[in-house]
Design a protein around this motif. Structure first.
Motif, PDB file in Angstrom:
ATOM      1  N   LEU A   1       5.375  -9.886  -0.563  1.00 58.05           N
ATOM      2  CA  LEU A   1       6.680  -8.669  -1.139  1.00 58.05           C
ATOM      3  C   LEU A   1       5.797  -7.686  -1.569  1.00 58.05           C
ATOM      4  O   LEU A   1       5.439  -5.902  -0.759  1.00 58.05           O
ATOM      5  CB  LEU A   1       7.750  -8.873  -1.543  1.00 58.05           C
ATOM      6  CG  LEU A   1       8.965  -9.898  -1.006  1.00 58.05           C
ATOM      7  CD1 LEU A   1      10.321 -10.479  -1.767  1.00 58.05           C
ATOM      8  CD2 LEU A   1       9.385  -9.172  -0.161  1.00 58.05           C
ATOM      9  N   TRP A   2       5.221  -7.536  -2.284  1.00 58.38           N
ATOM     10  CA  TRP A   2       4.535  -6.798  -3.737  1.00 58.38           C
ATOM     11  C   TRP A   2       3.187  -6.273  -2.291  1.00 58.38           C
ATOM     12  O   TRP A   2       2.954  -5.454  -2.558  1.00 58.38           O
ATOM     13  CB  TRP A   2       3.782  -7.145  -4.365  1.00 58.38           C
ATOM     14  CG  TRP A   2       2.996  -6.272  -6.042  1.00 58.38           C
ATOM     15  CD1 TRP A   2       3.494  -5.391  -5.592  1.00 58.38           C
ATOM     16  CD2 TRP A   2       1.372  -6.495  -5.427  1.00 58.38           C
ATOM     17  NE1 TRP A   2       1.903  -4.475  -6.571  1.00 58.38           N
ATOM     18  CE2 TRP A   2       0.818  -4.975  -5.845  1.00 58.38           C
ATOM     19  CE3 TRP A   2       0.266  -7.559  -5.146  1.00 58.38           C
ATOM     20  CZ2 TRP A   2      -0.278  -5.478  -6.805  1.00 58.38           C
ATOM     21  CZ3 TRP A   2      -1.117  -7.787  -5.692  1.00 58.38           C
ATOM     22  CH2 TRP A   2      -1.087  -6.181  -6.540  1.00 58.38           C
ATOM     23  N   ARG A   3       2.369  -6.951  -1.749  1.00 62.44           N
ATOM     24  CA  ARG A   3       1.543  -6.512  -1.347  1.00 62.44           C
ATOM     25  C   ARG A   3       2.139  -5.907   0.586  1.00 62.44           C
ATOM     26  O   ARG A   3       1.385  -4.880   0.856  1.00 62.44           O
ATOM     27  CB  ARG A   3       0.682  -7.422  -0.681  1.00 62.44           C
ATOM     28  CG  ARG A   3      -0.265  -7.957  -1.028  1.00 62.44           C
ATOM     29  CD  ARG A   3      -1.389  -9.791  -1.671  1.00 62.44           C
ATOM     30  NE  ARG A   3      -1.710  -9.170  -0.081  1.00 62.44           N
ATOM     31  CZ  ARG A   3      -2.922  -9.944   0.475  1.00 62.44           C
ATOM     32  NH1 ARG A   3      -2.807 -11.164  -0.111  1.00 62.44           N
ATOM     33  NH2 ARG A   3      -4.068  -9.423   1.270  1.00 62.44           N
ATOM     34  N   LYS A   4       2.769  -6.103   1.650  1.00 66.24           N
ATOM     35  CA  LYS A   4       3.539  -6.219   2.799  1.00 66.24           C
ATOM     36  C   LYS A   4       4.675  -5.329   2.632  1.00 66.24           C
ATOM     37  O   LYS A   4       5.355  -4.280   3.460  1.00 66.24           O
ATOM     38  CB  LYS A   4       3.493  -6.791   3.505  1.00 66.24           C
ATOM     39  CG  LYS A   4       2.230  -7.298   3.752  1.00 66.24           C
ATOM     40  CD  LYS A   4       2.344  -9.053   4.508  1.00 66.24           C
ATOM     41  CE  LYS A   4       1.211  -9.228   4.951  1.00 66.24           C
ATOM     42  NZ  LYS A   4       0.169  -8.426   5.370  1.00 66.24           N
ATOM     43  N   GLY A   5       5.279  -5.213   1.272  1.00 63.72           N
ATOM     44  CA  GLY A   5       7.017  -4.688   1.305  1.00 63.72           C
ATOM     45  C   GLY A   5       8.317  -5.004   2.126  1.00 63.72           C
ATOM     46  O   GLY A   5       7.571  -6.640   3.246  1.00 63.72           O
ATOM     47  N   LEU A   6       9.420  -5.017   2.563  1.00 63.94           N
ATOM     48  CA  LEU A   6       9.619  -5.838   3.004  1.00 63.94           C
ATOM     49  C   LEU A   6       9.929  -5.209   4.957  1.00 63.94           C
ATOM     50  O   LEU A   6       9.799  -6.498   5.473  1.00 63.94           O
ATOM     51  CB  LEU A   6      11.117  -5.430   3.269  1.00 63.94           C
ATOM     52  CG  LEU A   6      11.821  -5.430   1.418  1.00 63.94           C
ATOM     53  CD1 LEU A   6      13.403  -4.934   1.522  1.00 63.94           C
ATOM     54  CD2 LEU A   6      12.543  -6.867   1.672  1.00 63.94           C
ATOM     55  N   GLU A   7       9.014  -3.880   4.815  1.00 65.57           N
ATOM     56  CA  GLU A   7       8.692  -3.773   6.739  1.00 65.57           C
ATOM     57  C   GLU A   7       7.681  -4.373   6.978  1.00 65.57           C
ATOM     58  O   GLU A   7       7.962  -5.037   8.170  1.00 65.57           O
ATOM     59  CB  GLU A   7       8.568  -2.387   6.141  1.00 65.57           C
ATOM     60  CG  GLU A   7       8.592  -1.989   8.066  1.00 65.57           C
ATOM     61  CD  GLU A   7      10.108  -1.833   8.832  1.00 65.57           C
ATOM     62  OE1 GLU A   7       9.665  -2.248  10.175  1.00 65.57           O
ATOM     63  OE2 GLU A   7      10.409  -1.347   7.944  1.00 65.57           O
ATOM     64  N   GLY A   8       7.339  -4.960   5.949  1.00 65.88           N
ATOM     65  CA  GLY A   8       6.114  -5.546   6.659  1.00 65.88           C
ATOM     66  C   GLY A   8       6.017  -7.159   6.748  1.00 65.88           C
ATOM     67  O   GLY A   8       5.440  -7.261   7.271  1.00 65.88           O
ATOM     68  N   ILE A   9       7.077  -7.633   6.352  1.00 64.90           N
ATOM     69  CA  ILE A   9       7.151  -8.891   6.240  1.00 64.90           C
ATOM     70  C   ILE A   9       8.338  -9.681   7.810  1.00 64.90           C
ATOM     71  O   ILE A   9       8.358 -10.203   7.588  1.00 64.90           O
ATOM     72  CB  ILE A   9       7.765  -8.714   5.149  1.00 64.90           C
ATOM     73  CG1 ILE A   9       9.024  -9.149   4.461  1.00 64.90           C
ATOM     74  CG2 ILE A   9       7.060  -9.338   3.775  1.00 64.90           C
ATOM     75  CD1 ILE A   9      10.292 -10.157   3.956  1.00 64.90           C
ATOM     76  N   ARG A  10       8.414  -8.264   8.204  1.00 68.58           N
ATOM     77  CA  ARG A  10       9.172  -8.374   9.667  1.00 68.58           C
ATOM     78  C   ARG A  10       9.031  -9.254  10.212  1.00 68.58           C
ATOM     79  O   ARG A  10       9.745 -10.131  10.876  1.00 68.58           O
ATOM     80  CB  ARG A  10       9.933  -6.984   9.880  1.00 68.58           C
ATOM     81  CG  ARG A  10      11.244  -6.702  10.069  1.00 68.58           C
ATOM     82  CD  ARG A  10      10.925  -5.517  11.365  1.00 68.58           C
ATOM     83  NE  ARG A  10      11.861  -4.505   9.858  1.00 68.58           N
ATOM     84  CZ  ARG A  10      13.087  -4.596   9.327  1.00 68.58           C
ATOM     85  NH1 ARG A  10      13.991  -5.231  10.071  1.00 68.58           N
ATOM     86  NH2 ARG A  10      13.998  -3.479   8.817  1.00 68.58           N
ATOM     87  N   PRO A  11       7.850  -9.188  11.135  1.00 67.87           N
ATOM     88  CA  PRO A  11       7.468  -9.458  12.015  1.00 67.87           C
ATOM     89  C   PRO A  11       7.471 -11.356  11.977  1.00 67.87           C
ATOM     90  O   PRO A  11       7.633 -12.127  12.819  1.00 67.87           O
ATOM     91  CB  PRO A  11       5.547 -10.142  11.512  1.00 67.87           C
ATOM     92  CG  PRO A  11       5.511  -8.345  11.274  1.00 67.87           C
ATOM     93  CD  PRO A  11       6.687  -7.967  10.316  1.00 67.87           C
ATOM     94  N   ALA A  12       7.322 -12.296  10.702  1.00 68.67           N
ATOM     95  CA  ALA A  12       7.524 -13.441   9.847  1.00 68.67           C
ATOM     96  C   ALA A  12       8.748 -13.909  10.927  1.00 68.67           C
ATOM     97  O   ALA A  12       9.249 -14.872  11.055  1.00 68.67           O
ATOM     98  CB  ALA A  12       7.144 -13.726   8.177  1.00 68.67           C
ATOM     99  N   PHE A  13      10.295 -12.713  10.660  1.00 67.51           N
ATOM    100  CA  PHE A  13      11.086 -13.328  11.053  1.00 67.51           C
ATOM    101  C   PHE A  13      11.383 -13.724  12.760  1.00 67.51           C
ATOM    102  O   PHE A  13      11.910 -14.735  13.351  1.00 67.51           O
ATOM    103  CB  PHE A  13      12.540 -12.498  11.113  1.00 67.51           C
ATOM    104  CG  PHE A  13      12.394 -11.670   9.418  1.00 67.51           C
ATOM    105  CD1 PHE A  13      13.168 -13.059   8.596  1.00 67.51           C
ATOM    106  CD2 PHE A  13      12.527 -10.411   8.921  1.00 67.51           C
ATOM    107  CE1 PHE A  13      13.028 -12.703   7.425  1.00 67.51           C
ATOM    108  CE2 PHE A  13      12.670 -10.082   7.827  1.00 67.51           C
ATOM    109  CZ  PHE A  13      12.666 -11.023   6.615  1.00 67.51           C
ATOM    110  N   LYS A  14      10.693 -12.949  13.697  1.00 70.37           N
ATOM    111  CA  LYS A  14       9.754 -13.473  14.494  1.00 70.37           C
ATOM    112  C   LYS A  14       9.667 -15.478  15.073  1.00 70.37           C
ATOM    113  O   LYS A  14      10.329 -15.494  15.824  1.00 70.37           O
ATOM    114  CB  LYS A  14      10.010 -12.857  15.577  1.00 70.37           C
ATOM    115  CG  LYS A  14       9.836 -11.011  15.750  1.00 70.37           C
ATOM    116  CD  LYS A  14       8.793 -10.969  16.470  1.00 70.37           C
ATOM    117  CE  LYS A  14       8.970  -8.907  16.544  1.00 70.37           C
ATOM    118  NZ  LYS A  14       8.177  -8.589  17.417  1.00 70.37           N
TER     119      LYS A  14
END
Length: 283
Positions: A195-208
């Motif tokens: 979360l620190w490195r990528k932020g909430l938007e950055g982890i969005r691809p993982a939800f797929k």
């Protein structure tokens, strides 16, 4: 303590599971995100298991804390290695050096009794695993220096957390309680860093990839849970070395599913690993 046949077969099953979740890290998702997804999935499953397993003895929590730190570095190093090279290059380096270092530490500090034949078997198995990486798979060239460095750093953390978890599980009173506590704790530092490195938007691809991630987490949890249990009933070094047969399963996955080429080096290494296993079983 000996490596009895049921324990031996259980650790081989753990090796296959370990190779399976490592393959998932290389499929269609950024390796760091994939590693985080798998790690958090492990934590969710382990947290749900804690009411069943109970908590480990108080003296085991220091080992849980040390192992959590080591596992965090393991996840980070492995993700960076996979970012820079094929699974068939990184995986053998990371796993091949580990049993040799683990054996040296175990003989020096843990004093688990092992006959000379078992030590020879561990050496042959480790050499067989390392042999796979003498030639890379991308145009027959060596992997980048950075990939090799991260793979060796991964190997170092594997050796350290293996020893820590073997000692910790023995002190815990129950390997199941130790494993559940460890995985329930160690997922969240990785999530915090992601979360620190990528932020909430950055982890969005993982939800797929929630389902593959959960499957990978379940495989990762089961694989190491078996190993933690095995280290309470067999010498740590023998368990650690047997686990590294995962490179054979990893090689099959890389060739069949990831379409990486088969080479004579893989055949030679497989032979060394199998001979090493024979020596380990016969002592």
């Amino acid at each position: 303590m000996e490596l009895q046949l049921p324990v031996f077969l259980a650790v081989l099953a753990a090796a296959a599971l370990h190779a399976g979740w490592n393959a998932l890290v290389k499929i269609r998702l950024d390796p760091f995100l994939a590693m985080t997804l798998i790690c958090v999935s492990c934590g969710i499953i382990a947290l749900a298991a804690l009411p069943i397993t109970g908590l480990p003895n108080p003296e085991a929590w220091l080992w849980v804390a040390i192992s959590t730190i080591l596992h965090l570095f393991y996840y980070l190093f492995l993700a960076e290695a996979y970012r820079r090279a094929d699974m068939s290059q990184v995986y053998p380096i990371a796993r091949g050096a580990a049993p040799l270092v683990t054996t040296a530490i175990s003989l020096a500090f843990i004093h688990d009794p092992m006959p000379p034949g078992s030590v020879l078997g561990i050496a042959l198995l480790g050499l067989g695993v390392l042999l796979i990486s003498l030639k890379g798979q991308r145009g027959k060239v060596m992997p980048s220096r950075a990939a090799v460095v991260y793979a060796l750093l991964t190997a170092g953390t594997i050796s350290l957390y293996t020893i820590v978890d073997g000692v910790g599980a023995r002190a815990a009173g129950s390997p199941n309680a130790y494993a559940a506590a460890l995985f329930a704790v160690d997922a969240y530092p990785m999530l915090a860093i992601c979360l620190w490195r990528k932020g909430l938007e950055g982890i969005r691809p993982a939800f797929k990839f929630l389902m593959p991630g959960f499957a990978g987490g379940a495989m990762s949890l089961a694989a190491y849970w078996i190993v933690i249990w095995a280290m309470t009933v067999a010498p740590i070094a023998l368990v650690a070395a047997t686990r590294e047969t995962s490179v054979l399963f990893g090689g099959l996955i890389a060739v069949i599913f990831l379409k990486e080429p088969f080479t004579p080096v893989r055949g030679m290494s497989a032979a060394l690993i199998l001979i090493g296993l024979v020596f380990m079983r016969l002592g």
